[in-house]
Scaffold this active site. Structure first.
Site, short mmCIF file in Angstrom:
data_model
loop_
_atom_site.label_atom_id
_atom_site.label_comp_id
_atom_site.label_asym_id
_atom_site.label_seq_id
_atom_site.Cartn_x
_atom_site.Cartn_y
_atom_site.Cartn_z
N ASN A 208 0.85 -1.19 0.00
CA ASN A 208 0.00 0.00 0.00
C ASN A 208 0.89 1.24 0.00
O ASN A 208 2.11 1.13 0.05
CB ASN A 208 -0.96 -0.03 1.20
CG ASN A 208 -0.20 -0.07 2.52
OD1 ASN A 208 0.53 0.86 2.85
ND2 ASN A 208 -0.35 -1.16 3.26
N ASP A 276 -4.65 -6.20 5.18
CA ASP A 276 -5.67 -7.01 5.84
C ASP A 276 -5.63 -8.46 5.37
O ASP A 276 -6.02 -9.36 6.09
CB ASP A 276 -7.05 -6.44 5.55
CG ASP A 276 -7.24 -5.09 6.23
OD1 ASP A 276 -6.77 -4.96 7.36
OD2 ASP A 276 -7.84 -4.19 5.63
N LYS A 286 8.23 -18.04 -9.46
CA LYS A 286 7.61 -16.93 -10.18
C LYS A 286 6.45 -17.45 -11.04
O LYS A 286 6.62 -18.43 -11.76
CB LYS A 286 8.66 -16.26 -11.06
CG LYS A 286 8.16 -15.01 -11.71
CD LYS A 286 9.21 -14.38 -12.59
CE LYS A 286 8.54 -13.29 -13.43
NZ LYS A 286 9.29 -12.96 -14.61
N PRO A 303 -3.46 -11.55 10.70
CA PRO A 303 -3.81 -11.27 12.10
C PRO A 303 -4.05 -9.77 12.28
O PRO A 303 -3.34 -8.96 11.68
CB PRO A 303 -2.56 -11.70 12.88
CG PRO A 303 -1.47 -11.86 11.87
CD PRO A 303 -2.11 -12.08 10.55
N ASP A 304 -5.07 -9.42 13.05
CA ASP A 304 -5.30 -8.01 13.37
C ASP A 304 -4.51 -7.71 14.64
O ASP A 304 -4.92 -8.04 15.75
CB ASP A 304 -6.80 -7.75 13.56
CG ASP A 304 -7.09 -6.26 13.65
OD1 ASP A 304 -6.25 -5.52 14.22
OD2 ASP A 304 -8.14 -5.83 13.16
N ILE A 305 -3.36 -7.08 14.43
CA ILE A 305 -2.39 -6.92 15.55
C ILE A 305 -2.96 -5.99 16.61
O ILE A 305 -2.92 -6.28 17.81
CB ILE A 305 -1.06 -6.37 15.00
CG1 ILE A 305 -0.58 -7.22 13.82
CG2 ILE A 305 0.00 -6.34 16.10
CD1 ILE A 305 0.56 -6.61 13.03
N PHE A 323 -4.38 3.78 14.68
CA PHE A 323 -4.56 4.79 13.64
C PHE A 323 -5.70 4.31 12.74
O PHE A 323 -5.91 3.10 12.60
CB PHE A 323 -3.29 4.97 12.81
CG PHE A 323 -2.32 5.95 13.43
CD1 PHE A 323 -1.68 5.67 14.63
CD2 PHE A 323 -2.05 7.16 12.80
CE1 PHE A 323 -0.81 6.57 15.21
CE2 PHE A 323 -1.17 8.07 13.36
CZ PHE A 323 -0.55 7.79 14.57
N1 CTP Z 1 -4.05 -2.87 12.16
C1 CTP Z 1 -3.33 -3.93 12.68
N2 CTP Z 1 -3.36 -5.15 12.08
C2 CTP Z 1 -4.10 -5.33 10.98
C3 CTP Z 1 -4.84 -4.27 10.40
C4 CTP Z 1 -4.79 -3.04 11.02
O1 CTP Z 1 -2.66 -3.74 13.70
N3 CTP Z 1 -4.10 -6.53 10.40
C5 CTP Z 1 -4.04 -1.58 12.85
C6 CTP Z 1 -3.37 -0.44 12.10
O2 CTP Z 1 -2.00 -0.34 12.45
C7 CTP Z 1 -4.14 0.76 12.59
C8 CTP Z 1 -5.54 0.20 12.84
O3 CTP Z 1 -5.38 -1.19 12.99
O4 CTP Z 1 -3.68 1.23 13.83
C9 CTP Z 1 -6.53 0.47 11.77
O5 CTP Z 1 -6.04 0.10 10.52
P1 CTP Z 1 -6.96 0.18 9.25
O6 CTP Z 1 -6.25 -0.41 8.08
O7 CTP Z 1 -7.48 1.59 9.12
O8 CTP Z 1 -8.16 -0.73 9.78
P2 CTP Z 1 -8.76 -2.05 9.32
O9 CTP Z 1 -9.06 -2.88 10.51
O10 CTP Z 1 -7.92 -2.66 8.27
O11 CTP Z 1 -10.15 -1.56 8.75
P3 CTP Z 1 -10.61 -1.19 7.27
O12 CTP Z 1 -9.48 -1.60 6.34
O13 CTP Z 1 -11.83 -1.99 7.12
O14 CTP Z 1 -10.84 0.28 7.27
#
Ligand code: CTP
Length: 398
Positions: A208, A276, A286, A303-305, A323
């Site tokens: 990204n 995500d 490749k 994983p959502d950290i 954030f």
């Molecule tokens: N974050 C994280 N781990 C992930 C995704 C997000 O720790 N796998 C943290 C980011 O560092 C940030 C916050 O979650 O502090 C929000 O990130 P964002 O990308 O805006 O949120 P998402 O949960 O991915 O929501 P969406 O993409 O649906 O807006």
């Protein structure tokens, strides 16, 4: 900043000991006094004469030196400093500290002191990665020992990886942070930053547009207030700030592991733009153009950290800051995100292309907390970082 500070510099036995000579010079240039101590092994790499000449002080070497004991004594030596710096900190010295061994002057000084200790590890990459060293690192961090480095790169032994001692100026910066009398002194804070790269195959990845600028600025600002900062960064465009412990990762899974390894911390700031999804079917070869049509990629969820750390039952940081990068309905989306993740604060911003925020030098953020919605004017990312760091300091002081 270092004028009239007293540093007890323990030099361990490793090839990186040569950098300690430059470290002594740099510290002296800044007005610090340096009392050098060499282990036996260190003397294989640098001589007591060169160390002592650069420091302008006697180089201490022997636990059982009768003259030294009569003049100074090892207990007094260990306590007369503002900071003890161990550079290079070898695997052996780290192991001794964990085990509480005191069988030479260096290890005895480390046991006899209540002065803060900063380690600059240096060792072969396999030794650094060895479970024993990693276990020792965790224990020492839990005991309040501070670390700078090691860095990743080519090593004197011909291998590549983490294990290189930080450069003298990085160590000087870390010493400055340690001795800074800021409100975050004694606090350990984790900052995640930058994008993640999720591989498709060995040459392609999903990424990204995050530059890592805001995360790096937050890490710098926290460190300037005296915090010990662990900076876990994906492949960012901007370099990490000096004086923080840098852990470089590529994928979300690696970032998650690095965050686990950094805990416990007093606060966590999650500024990384974590992907995500990852490609579930990443290929180790490749992908080739085929005549059967376009490749199809299957995804699985990363994983959502932030969510995981926010919801930790044991060892949750006292303050968790997330954030939210949004392109529309910033406050509504970010408010819902804060509740979903379970973090204390959300720093939200509008990253739609028209704002020029993603990849730019300015930011316009809204801070959402229990106190409500606080809209900050558009300002430089460094100023956002300074303001946020000050708020974190105030919150941790409560
Ligand atoms: N974050 C994280 N781990 C992930 C995704 C997000 O720790 N796998 C943290 C980011 O560092 C940030 C916050 O979650 O502090 C929000 O990130 P964002 O990308 O805006 O949120 P998402 O949960 O991915 O929501 P969406 O993409 O649906 O807006």
């Amino acid at each position: 900043m270092l004028a009239s500070k007293r540093i007890l510099l323990i030099i361990g036995g490793g090839i990186a000991a040569y950098k300690s000579l430059d470290l002594i010079r740099r510290l002296k240039e800044r007005g610090a006094s340096v009392t050098p101590v060499l282990t036996r092994a260190a003397e294989e790499f640098v001589t007591p004469l060169s160390v002592s000449a650069l420091a302008g002080e006697k180089a201490y070497r022997d636990l059982f030196d009768l003259t030294d004991e009569a003049e100074m004594g090892h207990i007094q030596l260990s306590r007369s400093a503002d900071l003890i710096v161990l550079a290079p900190a070898t695997a052996d010295l780290m192991g001794k500290m964990v085990g509480g061994l005191a069988n030479d002057l260096a290890s005895t000084l480390l046991m006899a002191t209540d002065t803060p200790v900063l380690c600059a590890p240096a060792m072969n990459v396999r030794m650094w990665d060895h479970p024993a060293t990693q276990r020792n690192l965790k224990q020492l961090q839990a005991d309040g020992i501070r670390f700078v480095g090691p860095n990743e790169g080519d090593m004197a032994c011909g291998e590549f990886g983490p294990g290189r001692m930080s450069e003298p100026l990085e160590i000087v910066a870390a010493i400055g942070t340690q001795l800074a009398d800021g409100p975050l002194r004694g606090k350990r804070i984790l900052v995640t930053s930058g994008p993640t790269h999720e591989p498709i195959d060995p040459v392609r990845y999903i990424a990204n547009r995050s530059s890592g600028a805001q995360g790096a600025a937050v890490a710098r600002a926290l460190s300037a207030l005296g915090a010990e900062v662990v900076f876990v960064t994906g492949p960012a465009d901007v370099p990490p700030p000096a004086g923080v412990q840098v852990v470089r990762v590529e994928t979300a899974q690696q970032m998650s592991d690095a965050v686990d390894a950094a805990l416990p911390v007093d606060a966590g700031v999650f500024a990384a733009a974590v992907a995500d999804w990852r490609v579930a079917t990443a290929s180790d070869r490749k992908l080739k153009k085929s005549h059967d049509g376009l490749p199809s990629l299957e995804f699985s969820e990363n994983p959502d950290i932030l969510k995981r750390v926010s919801r930790l039952e044991a060892g949750r940081p006292a303050l968790v800051v997330g954030f939210a990068a949004e392109t529309n309905d910033v406050v509504e989306n970010a408010t819902a995100k804060r509740a979903r993740k379970g973090c204390d604060w959300i720093v939200a911003n509008d990253v739609s292309p028209k704002t020029g925020i993603m990849g730019g030098s300015e930011n316009a953020v809204v801070l959402i907390s229990d106190d409500g919605v606080d809209e900050w004017p558009r300002m430089d990312k460094d100023m956002v970082a300074d303001r946020l760091a000050q708020k974190i300091a105030d919150a941790l002081a409560d």
